[in-house]
Design an enzyme around this catalytic site. Structure first.
Site, PDB file in Angstrom:
ATOM      1  CD  GLU A 230      -2.979  -1.033   1.859  1.00 56.17           C
ATOM      2  OE1 GLU A 230      -3.100  -0.142   3.089  1.00 56.17           O
ATOM      3  OE2 GLU A 230      -4.280  -1.735   1.631  1.00 56.17           O
ATOM      4  CD  GLU A 342      -4.467  -5.533   2.977  1.00 57.03           C
ATOM      5  OE1 GLU A 342      -4.928  -4.608   3.236  1.00 57.03           O
ATOM      6  OE2 GLU A 342      -2.907  -5.505   3.242  1.00 57.03           O
TER       7      GLU A 342
END
Ligand SMILES: *[C@@H]1O[C@H](CO)[C@@H](O)[C@H](O)[C@H]1NC(C)=O
Ligand SMILES: *[C@@H]1O[C@H](CO)[C@@H](O)[C@H](O)[C@H]1NC(C)=O
Length: 417
Positions: A230, A342
């Protein structure tokens, strides 16, 4: 609005490309909770993929004779049909713990890392993975770890053998199940607020980290290298692609020549803005040392809650129209593939509905989507809102609702049982 009215409006307003009330090729046209269009444009038929998801696929409705008149408009897809629709290569769960103590500004405290292994007084991550493989049909685990843990808090320092050995206990527990194992550096493109290559650690330091890891696992085909978790608020996405390139080159030159490498974009690796935010274009420049893109897979995340944060237990979207469909089109057109490392939600009816739809869509587009990994089990207590940690009682493991109903390949969410 009734189906009949929608079809009528289609007749009135003509063009097959813009018929209001008719779903376009490859879009959703049905499934539990679906309130959108249920008929497809000419040349496509609404096909039930499973209880949660029907999709407009090329063809003519069965039992319907092909009209003898030539259609006024021919729908010509700009992309080819999914070649292997229906089965995702990877289905998995994140086994969290080594990333505990990491914040989204890239500050992690080595001592806060909590190995999800009983040997280190954590949860039985090894037992969880065995259960997930044996009872649920999973074949992939993502193993987040903080950079600071691996180098024992020394910025720019080498990987510390003892710490890597501890992390390797989890990697070996994963490999011993026969599953694929994703090594995920969980640092948000940063070390203590400094962005890699853009004021923080240099590309060389980052590449050295990956060279050490890749050297250790170069002979293990079931390892995947997740370059970074991320990245967000990275000011220069082109420059970020240079840092990613440094990691890829280091991994390949260390001898890990064939394993998959996962390339992360900006904005928390959002699947929705992967193209619009410039990540797709920038990361498309990343190549293997031989100039090919073999094994270089885009890494994307997506949650299903109202603010897309993955912190709320109710889900409000299956992300198909805003993220998965447009991204699938991009990937197909450009000959690329992505993996969703995710995703998840609460153990609620809304998340069961929407996540099952998302997974069914990914499976129906498995030529461009390699799979998904749920967030998260490992050291998360069963009270964690997005917890996927199964509860153990003797030799029996009991899954959370969302794992049972959607994430587990045995749930049938991919193939409609
Ligand atoms: C992408 O997102 C970042 C914030 O994460 C923003 O600063 C940048 O302007 C965006 N770029 C594009 C091309 O939208
Ligand atoms: C980041 O992604 C979210 C959705 O995933 C979107 O709402 C937001 O506008 C994006 N930000 C940028 C800068 O692209």
């Amino acid at each position: 609005m009734s189906k009949k009215v929608l079809q009528l409006s289609g007749l009135l307003f003509g063009s097959a490309l813009a018929v209001r009330g008719q779903a376009v090729l490859y879009s959703q046209c049905g499934g539990s909770g679906w309130t959108g269009d249920t008929t497809c444009v000419s040349g496509a038929v609404c096909t039930v993929i499973n209880d949660f998801y029907s999709q407009c696929l090329p063809g003519t409705p069965s039992g319907t004779t092909t009209p003898s008149t030539t259609p006024t408009t021919t729908v010509k897809p700009t992309t080819t049909a999914p070649a292997s629709a229906g089965k995702l290569k990877f289905a998995g769960v994140n086994i969290a713990g080594f990333d505990f103590g990491c914040n989204s500004d890239g500050s992690c405290t080595a001592s806060a890392a909590w190995p999800p292994l009983t040997k280190y007084y954590g949860a039985d991550g090894a037992g969880q993975m065995q259960h997930f493989v044996n009872n649920d049909g999973f074949n992939t685990f993502r193993l987040p770890v903080g950079w600071q843990f691996l180098v024992n808090n020394v910025q720019g320092g080498p990987v510390v053998d003892a710490n890597l050995a501890e992390y390797d206990d989890l990697v070996q527990a994963c490999l011993s199940t026969g599953a694929y194992c994703i090594i995920d550096i969980h640092n948000y493109a940063r070390w203590d607020k400094g962005i890699i290559g853009q004021g923080g650690p240099t590309d060389d330091v980052f590449a050295a980290l990956w060279a050490t890891i890749a050297t250790k696992y170069k002979s293990e085909p079931r390892i995947m290298f997740g370059v970074m978790n991320e990245p967000h608020d990275v000011p220069d996405i082109q420059r970020w692609a240079v840092s990613v390139q440094a990691a890829v080159t280091a991994i390949r030159n260390a001898g890990a020549t064939t394993q998959l490498i996962l390339l992360p974009g900006n904005n928390w690796t959002s699947a929705e803005t992967f193209v619009s935010n410039g990540s797709a274009a920038a990361l498309s420049t990343v190549k293997n040392p031989d100039g090919s893109i073999t094994g270089l897979i885009f890494d994307v995340h997506k949650y299903l809650d109202s603010d897309n944060s993955g912190t709320n237990t109710e889900c409000v979207t299956n992300n198909i129209a805003n993220a998965w469909q447009p991204l699938a089109d991009y990937l197909r057109t450009n000959g690329r593939q992505a993996i969703n490392t995710e995703t998840g939600g609460g153990n609620t009816a809304s998340c069961v509905q929407y996540l099952c739809q998302q997974i069914a869509f990914q499976a129906a587009n498995s030529d461009v989507y390699l799979g998904y990994v749920g967030w998260a089990a490992g050291n998360f207590a069963t009270g964690y809102p997005l917890g996927e940690t199964p509860t153990q009682s003797g030799t029996t493991w009991t899954d959370t609702l969302l794992v049972q109903e959607c994430l587990a390949p045995t749930s049938g969410s991919q193939n409609g049982s």
